[in-house]
Scaffold this motif. Structure first.
Motif, mmCIF file in Angstrom:
data_model
loop_
_atom_site.group_PDB
_atom_site.id
_atom_site.type_symbol
_atom_site.label_atom_id
_atom_site.label_comp_id
_atom_site.label_asym_id
_atom_site.label_seq_id
_atom_site.Cartn_x
_atom_site.Cartn_y
_atom_site.Cartn_z
ATOM 1 N N ARG A 197 0.743 -1.355 -0.522
ATOM 2 C CA ARG A 197 -0.071 -0.239 0.338
ATOM 3 C C ARG A 197 1.187 1.261 0.017
ATOM 4 N N ILE A 198 0.898 2.033 -0.332
ATOM 5 C CA ILE A 198 1.169 3.617 -0.457
ATOM 6 C C ILE A 198 0.359 4.940 -0.882
ATOM 7 N N TYR A 199 0.374 5.821 0.018
ATOM 8 C CA TYR A 199 -0.866 6.911 -0.011
ATOM 9 C C TYR A 199 0.102 8.243 0.116
ATOM 10 N N ALA A 200 -0.803 8.791 -0.570
ATOM 11 C CA ALA A 200 -0.839 10.442 -0.886
ATOM 12 C C ALA A 200 -2.054 10.852 -0.597
ATOM 13 N N LYS A 201 -2.161 12.285 0.227
ATOM 14 C CA LYS A 201 -3.255 13.420 0.494
ATOM 15 C C LYS A 201 -2.330 15.013 0.219
ATOM 16 N N VAL A 202 -2.669 15.592 0.100
ATOM 17 C CA VAL A 202 -2.960 16.746 0.117
ATOM 18 C C VAL A 202 -3.505 17.547 0.875
ATOM 19 N N LYS A 203 -3.307 18.265 1.414
ATOM 20 C CA LYS A 203 -4.165 19.621 2.104
ATOM 21 C C LYS A 203 -3.655 21.046 1.702
ATOM 22 N N LEU A 204 -4.393 22.429 1.421
ATOM 23 C CA LEU A 204 -3.769 23.601 1.252
ATOM 24 C C LEU A 204 -4.597 23.850 2.214
ATOM 25 N N TYR A 217 0.429 20.697 3.814
ATOM 26 C CA TYR A 217 -0.039 19.495 4.391
ATOM 27 C C TYR A 217 0.635 17.763 3.429
ATOM 28 N N GLY A 218 1.184 17.209 3.817
ATOM 29 C CA GLY A 218 1.240 15.662 3.163
ATOM 30 C C GLY A 218 1.156 14.713 3.721
ATOM 31 N N ALA A 219 0.144 14.135 3.350
ATOM 32 C CA ALA A 219 0.429 13.032 4.734
ATOM 33 C C ALA A 219 0.201 11.963 4.085
ATOM 34 N N HIS A 220 1.585 10.909 4.150
ATOM 35 C CA HIS A 220 1.191 9.798 3.180
ATOM 36 C C HIS A 220 1.765 8.579 4.268
ATOM 37 N N LYS A 221 1.703 6.941 3.507
ATOM 38 C CA LYS A 221 1.572 5.643 3.855
ATOM 39 C C LYS A 221 2.155 5.231 3.010
ATOM 40 N N PHE A 222 3.158 3.829 4.213
ATOM 41 C CA PHE A 222 3.636 2.988 3.202
ATOM 42 C C PHE A 222 3.455 1.877 3.885
ATOM 43 N N GLU A 223 3.326 0.697 3.506
ATOM 44 C CA GLU A 223 3.150 -0.209 4.172
ATOM 45 C C GLU A 223 3.093 -1.705 3.241
ATOM 46 N N HIS A 224 3.950 -2.478 3.799
ATOM 47 C CA HIS A 224 4.649 -3.222 2.795
ATOM 48 C C HIS A 224 5.436 -4.420 4.067
ATOM 49 N N PHE A 239 7.579 -5.473 7.092
ATOM 50 C CA PHE A 239 8.288 -4.149 6.876
ATOM 51 C C PHE A 239 7.475 -3.395 8.297
ATOM 52 N N GLN A 240 9.453 -2.418 8.543
ATOM 53 C CA GLN A 240 7.643 -1.521 9.762
ATOM 54 C C GLN A 240 7.000 -0.590 8.285
ATOM 55 N N SER A 241 5.752 -0.509 8.838
ATOM 56 C CA SER A 241 4.997 0.597 8.534
ATOM 57 C C SER A 241 5.858 2.335 8.382
ATOM 58 N N TRP A 242 5.254 3.162 7.479
ATOM 59 C CA TRP A 242 5.726 4.299 7.484
ATOM 60 C C TRP A 242 4.620 5.401 7.489
ATOM 61 N N TYR A 243 4.227 6.810 8.158
ATOM 62 C CA TYR A 243 3.898 7.373 7.607
ATOM 63 C C TYR A 243 4.325 8.827 8.021
ATOM 64 N N PRO A 244 4.610 9.378 7.554
ATOM 65 C CA PRO A 244 5.809 10.909 7.462
ATOM 66 C C PRO A 244 3.552 11.496 6.961
ATOM 67 N N GLU A 245 4.624 12.912 7.869
ATOM 68 C CA GLU A 245 3.439 13.616 6.769
ATOM 69 C C GLU A 245 4.504 15.004 6.571
ATOM 70 N N THR A 246 4.499 15.781 5.688
ATOM 71 C CA THR A 246 5.269 16.592 5.070
ATOM 72 C C THR A 246 4.754 18.135 4.869
ATOM 73 N N PHE A 247 5.499 18.702 4.745
ATOM 74 C CA PHE A 247 4.464 20.378 4.987
ATOM 75 C C PHE A 247 6.060 21.159 3.567
ATOM 76 N N ASP A 248 5.082 22.494 3.104
ATOM 77 C CA ASP A 248 5.971 23.264 2.357
ATOM 78 C C ASP A 248 4.954 24.707 2.486
ATOM 79 N N THR A 249 5.240 25.670 1.745
ATOM 80 C CA THR A 249 4.900 27.349 2.131
ATOM 81 C C THR A 249 5.138 27.606 0.741
#
Length: 160
Positions: A97-104, A140-147, A150-160
């Motif tokens: 599973r791979i996921y990306a979400k963006v909020k403006l 703001y970005g919300a991401h999910k990496f699941e395999h 392996f560990q799952s990784w749920y990072p958040e990212t940010f830009d202006t």
């Protein structure tokens, strides 16, 4: 001579009566199954640990995951999640599973969002808006990496 035997006997007894794990170095470490990364950065990368305690996977099979969010006056806000076989980023790796979400947000108000949730792929990307119109724009970005394995990784990212 008698003193030496007593000291030797006392030291030997102390060693025998001590817990055996005092002298052993522990190699067992608890590996979290999910890693949350909330630092406000535009781009992040992660190499998950193997969670299969019984099976040893080759280091060459360790995924390299990247998450990124950008906001521009030309294309609005975009969040992208990518999976690769290693840090060279030359070869993509399909994961469960791979996921990306963006909020403006503009001037503190939520404008909108978009998301992309994929199974058995190496890329997910979400884009919202056709361009930033305000000077105070945040994405703001919300991401999910699941395999499996392996560990799952749920990072958040940010830009202006």
């Amino acid at each position: 001579m008698k003193k030496r035997k007593v000291v030797t006997l006392l030291l030997g007894s102390a060693i025998l009566l001590s817990p055996t794990n005092v002298f052993a170095l522990s190699t067992d470490q608890t590996i979290p199954l999910v890693v949350f990364d909330t630092a406000q950065l535009q781009e992040k990368s992660f190499e998950p640990a193997n969670t299969n305690t019984g099976a040893k996977l080759s280091a060459a099979l360790t995924p390299h995951w990247t998450a990124k969010t950008t906001v521009t006056y030309n294309s609005g806000a975009t969040s992208v999640s990518d999976s690769f076989t290693d840090s060279s980023k030359r070869t993509r790796l399909t994961i469960d599973r791979i996921y990306a979400k963006v909020k403006l947000y503009e001037d503190g108000g939520h404008i909108g969002s978009a998301e992309d949730d994929q199974s058995n792929l190496s890329h997910a990307g979400a884009q919202f808006g056709s361009g930033a119109s305000a000077s105070n724009t945040e994405a703001y970005g919300a991401h999910k990496f699941e395999h499996a394995g392996f560990q799952s990784w749920y990072p958040e990212t940010f830009d202006t």
